[in-house]
Design an enzyme around this catalytic site. Structure first.
Site, PDB file in Angstrom:
ATOM      1  N   ASP A 680      11.564  20.311  19.194  1.00  0.00           N
ATOM      2  CA  ASP A 680      10.487  20.711  20.103  1.00  0.00           C
ATOM      3  C   ASP A 680      10.549  19.864  21.388  1.00  0.00           C
ATOM      4  O   ASP A 680      10.460  20.376  22.502  1.00  0.00           O
ATOM      5  CB  ASP A 680       9.149  20.531  19.366  1.00  0.00           C
ATOM      6  N   LYS A 684      11.544  20.863  25.422  1.00  0.00           N
ATOM      7  CA  LYS A 684      10.776  20.464  26.609  1.00  0.00           C
ATOM      8  C   LYS A 684      11.660  19.716  27.594  1.00  0.00           C
ATOM      9  O   LYS A 684      11.554  19.889  28.817  1.00  0.00           O
ATOM     10  CB  LYS A 684       9.587  19.593  26.197  1.00  0.00           C
TER      11      LYS A 684
END
Ligand code: ADP
Ligand code: ASP
Ligand code: MG
Length: 824
Positions: A680, A684
């Protein structure tokens, strides 16, 4: 005695209940004489004209006659007491027999003359006038007499350029005879019908009862003519085609005439002429809402605030183009052309001629297209033979779209906006015309585009530029938080900023809820449960409504399957807002495509909430890049979960226990490996890197996963159980850091100077900003040419549905301000 005229159209006289309503309206009028002009019962004129066509094509008419009989008998029986009813029905039956004989004759000759057509069509008005007069008489609630007047005994008309016009002298004389000066009470007058100079019955044309009303207004010296219909007044567009149309308070005779001429059916174009001549004001009002003021039509409306008063469209138009080098500079060409058309009694709706005089183009009713071609060919036979006129081209299937308003005169920009809107709605304009009065701009377009064009043009002139049609996919925790925030703020945004945010569709993985105007955000959950099966194509088509200026789709899922559609959406003019990281961190080509498409299609693609939830991280990168700064490094803690774990972890408690506790509190994904794997955060980091200008994908990133290799493929329970086995190395890393006065932090680091990036667990000195954050805070640090001594730092809560939704909401508001900037 003063007179007031009230006209009731067929839509207000559809059945017995309608007649009662009309009688109530008449009875409740203030004292004074009333002339009540009526149309035929709704649909009856169509039926009568249908009979003529059937008979002259030798088709059976019995069924239609029976329908007429049973409808009228039913209404009479319901409204009128027996004696009077018998008298009415006797007359009606006699007349039906007369009609039957006419029809029999027609079926023999197999053709209908205008005379027989007018004769039969006119019975509808006679029947409805007698019925209303009987009803008013029986009610007996108004003082004075009630009389039924057959307008054929008064009105003499002859045919003129625009249709029938009144021959005033005999008409006034006959009016005085039929309605004497000292008359007191109500006269119920048949609309639509009249006689010609020869004394033969004729009509004022379809919808002609409006015209009858203003003629009687003039004959009786009325101050006001009220035209009652099934809508609340003249509206900004035809409500059956433009759902957002609203009632216009005031309009000038000229505006009304122009709108009516271009197809606004609510009033007949000739109605205004007698009113204009005698200063009679006309009010269009709704029978179903008599308390409303409706629309006032006068010479000079007091309020002239709207630039464009109304928009109208007529279908059934053919465009004729006459082209030839031989026409250049030849005087009298137009004269000859239109002279020939006038002689053939063809009415020309619109004319447009380029200044080169190389071509003349005009619009005529489609049914006369063939005839027009023949007339023009005849008129220019010589030029055609000699090649000076090359071509007479007739295009059928067209319509004329017109925007009308006195306020347009002398104000630049209206035409610009009109054509820009048609262009962006993908409507091809074949010919344009603007009257010298500047009260009207019209465009000839294909009939099939008419509704879409009307809606788009209406939207651009009437709706707030900030009216946005919103569809939300994925009403999970972030999606529902967003809907809640929108529900709470909508009114304030509307009042303070003229923002009209309409959530018109919500779709989950299985269901969808669609609303024409807006979804009730107080109960969307229940409504969605009972909604229809999801069909994403239909969902998107619904959100992108022609009548609303802007469409935005908000994707609150975490699905590739939705992210893969952004390209199509942006391409077709839909703006996209999302906290879903898939599109931005997936294939670099797709990401680049999206940027290209949105640029080309002039649509916006906003995704602030993909990084740092509501924190302004993406916007900051954009601002730095756009203002010409050079970013050398972006680093930060981008996962609220991992921030929390390493804030709490101090080796007094094993790492596995902290993970388990965090999971129990809902701080981690259901499977904590989704957080611990670092993917995750890696996504980003990719988004930030790309935003700052690097060409980079997930595969180019070094990612340190905190999931031990042995536990990657086991069940969640087993993972949680066996994580204990890996507590020791984690504790060791902590102690090593502690010894050096440092702390552990899981950090993404994008080095723009070298074009590399990694995501890993690293240690930081105690005074480093990354060492000092609250529980689940995110922190992002930008080192740039301008921010070199002291980095630019953004810090704050970076996870959770509320703040993520707020990030999406902020994007939506950002979008609105971009849209209104484009539109002003
Ligand atoms: P009536 O039977 O009362 O004469 P019409 O059917 O002739 O009624 O005219 C009313 C209808 O005109 C409305 O129901 C509406 O569908 C249509 N219409 C078209 N354009 C407009 C407009 N701009 N404003 C109001 N009504 C319109
Ligand atoms: N009844 C006629 C028509 O249907 C006239 C009118 O309603 O105005 O055209
Ligand atoms: Mg009408």
């Amino acid at each position: 005695m003063t007179w007031t005229v009230h006209k009731f159209g067929g839509t207000s006289l559809a059945d017995a209940a309608c007649f009662r309503r009309v009688a109530d309206i008449v009875v409740s009028q203030p004292e004074g004489n009333l002339a009540v002009v009526v149309s035929a019962i709704g649909g009856v004129t169509d039926l009568l004209l249908g009979l003529i066509d059937q008979a002259s094509n030798d088709q059976p008419v019995a069924a239609s006659i029976e329908e007429l009989r049973s409808r009228y008998q039913g209404m009479v029986a319901e409204l009128i007491s027996e004696n009077r009813a018998n008298e009415l029905l006797r007359q009606f039956t006699d007349e039906l027999e007369d009609i039957d004989s006419v029809l029999k004759a027609l079926s023999v000759v197999k053709a209908a003359s205008d005379g027989s057509r007018d004769l039969v069509a006119g019975f509808g008005e006679l029947w409805s006038a007698r019925l209303l007069a009987a009803l008013l008489e029986e009610g007996g609630q108004r003082s004075g007499a009630v009389a039924c007047v057959d307008a054929r005994d008064i009105l003499v008309v002859e045919s003129g350029e625009m249709g029938p016009t009144v021959v005033w002298e005999p008409t006034r004389k006959q009016c005085k005879r039929v309605i004497p000066d000292d008359y007191q009470g109500v006269v119920v007058v048949t609309g639509f019908i009249a006689r010609n100079r020869e004394g033969l019955q004729t009509t004022l044309g379809r919808n002609g009862s409006d015209y009858s009303a203003s003629i009687f207004g003039s004959l009786l010296g009325a101050g006001v003519v009220h035209i009652w219909t099934d809508v609340e007044g003249v509206m900004t567009g035809d409500p059956s085609r433009v759902p957002e149309a609203t009632v216009i308070d005031e309009i000038s005779y000229n505006e009304a005439m122009e709108l009516a001429y271009f197809g606004t059916k609510v009033i007949h174009p000739q109605t205004m002429a007698p009113a204009l001549a005698h200063g009679i004001s006309i009010r269009i009002r709704g029978t179903f809402s008599p308390e409303r003021p409706g629309t006032q039509i006068t010479a000079t409306p007091e309020r002239q605030d709207a630039l464009v008063k109304g928009i109208s469209g007529i279908d059934g138009i053919a465009l004729v183009n006459l082209e030839g080098a031989g026409m250049i500079g030849v005087p009298g060409t137009a004269d000859r052309l239109f002279g020939a058309l006038r002689e053939a009694a063809i009415s020309v709706t619109l004319i447009s001629q380029g200044s080169s005089e190389h071509s003349i183009c005009f619009a005529v009713p489609e049914e006369s297209a063939e005839q027009v071609k023949a007339v023009v060919e005849r008129a220019f036979a010589v030029e055609l033979a000699q090649g000076q006129v090359q071509n007479i081209e007739v295009t059928t299937g067209c319509g004329v779209l017109a925007v009308v308003g006195d306020g347009m005169a002398g104000l630049p920009g209206v035409a610009g906006r009109f054509f820009r809107t048609l262009g962006s709605a993908g409507v091809n304009v074949r010919a344009i015309a603007q009257g010298a009065s500047e009260r009207n701009i019209s465009a000839v377009i294909a009939s099939k585009d008419m509704t879409r064009a009307l809606r788009a043009v209406h939207g651009s002139f009437y709706l707030s530029a900030k009216t946005v049609s919103i569809g939300l996919v994925g009403p999970g925790s972030v999606g529902s938080a967003l809907l809640e925030q929108l529900a709470g703020e909508a009114e304030r945004l509307r009042q303070n900023f003229n923002l009209d945010l309409r959530v018109r569709a919500v779709g989950s993985s299985s269901r969808m809820l669609l609303a024409d105007r807006r979804i009730d955000l107080g109960r969307w959950r229940d409504d969605l449960k009972s909604g229809e099966d999801i069909d994403l194509e239909r969902f998107v088509d619904h959100v992108q409504a022609d009548h609303l200026p802007h469409t935005v789709l908000i994707d609150c899922t975490a699905e590739d399957s939705i992210a893969n559609r952004y390209g199509q959406w942006l391409e077709r003019g839909i703006h996209v807002i999302t906290p879903n990281k898939r599109a931005h961190s997936g294939a670099m080509d797709y990401y680049a495509d999206l940027k290209r498409i949105s640029h080309r299609a002039n649509t916006h693609f906003l995704y602030e909430a993909t990084v740092g939830a509501g924190l302004p991280v993406i916007q900051t990168v954009k601002d730095l890049v756009e203002t010409g700064d050079e970013i050398t490094r972006i680093s930060g803690i981008l996962s609220g979960t991992l921030a929390y774990l390493f804030n709490v972890f101090d080796a007094t408690q094993p790492f596995s226990e902290i993970v388990r506790e965090a999971r129990a509190r809902g701080y981690t994904e259901p499977d904590p490996r989704d957080d611990l794997s670092g993917m995750d955060v890696a996504r980003k980091a990719v988004i930030l890197a790309r935003e700052a200008g690097l060409t980079m994908g997930l595969a180019d990133l070094e990612v340190e996963s905190l999931v031990p290799a042995a536990l990657v493929d086991v069940s969640i329970d087993e993972f949680l159980e066996r994580l204990v086995d890996f507590d020791a190395p984690m504790a060791e890393r902590y102690q090593q850091a502690q010894k050096d006065d440092r702390v552990l932090r899981y950090v993404a680091d994008v080095d723009l100077a070298h074009g590399t990036a990694n995501v890993r667990l690293a240690s930081y000195p105690l005074d480093h900003p990354f060492a000092n954050i609250n529980l689940t805070d995110n922190i992002v640090q930008f080192e740039t040419r301008r921010y070199c001594e002291n980095p630019l730092i953004i810090r704050g809560p970076g996870a959770g549905p509320e703040v993520t939704a707020a990030g999406v909401f902020a994007d939506l508001l950002r979008l609105c301000s971009m849209l209104s900037a484009n539109n002003s």
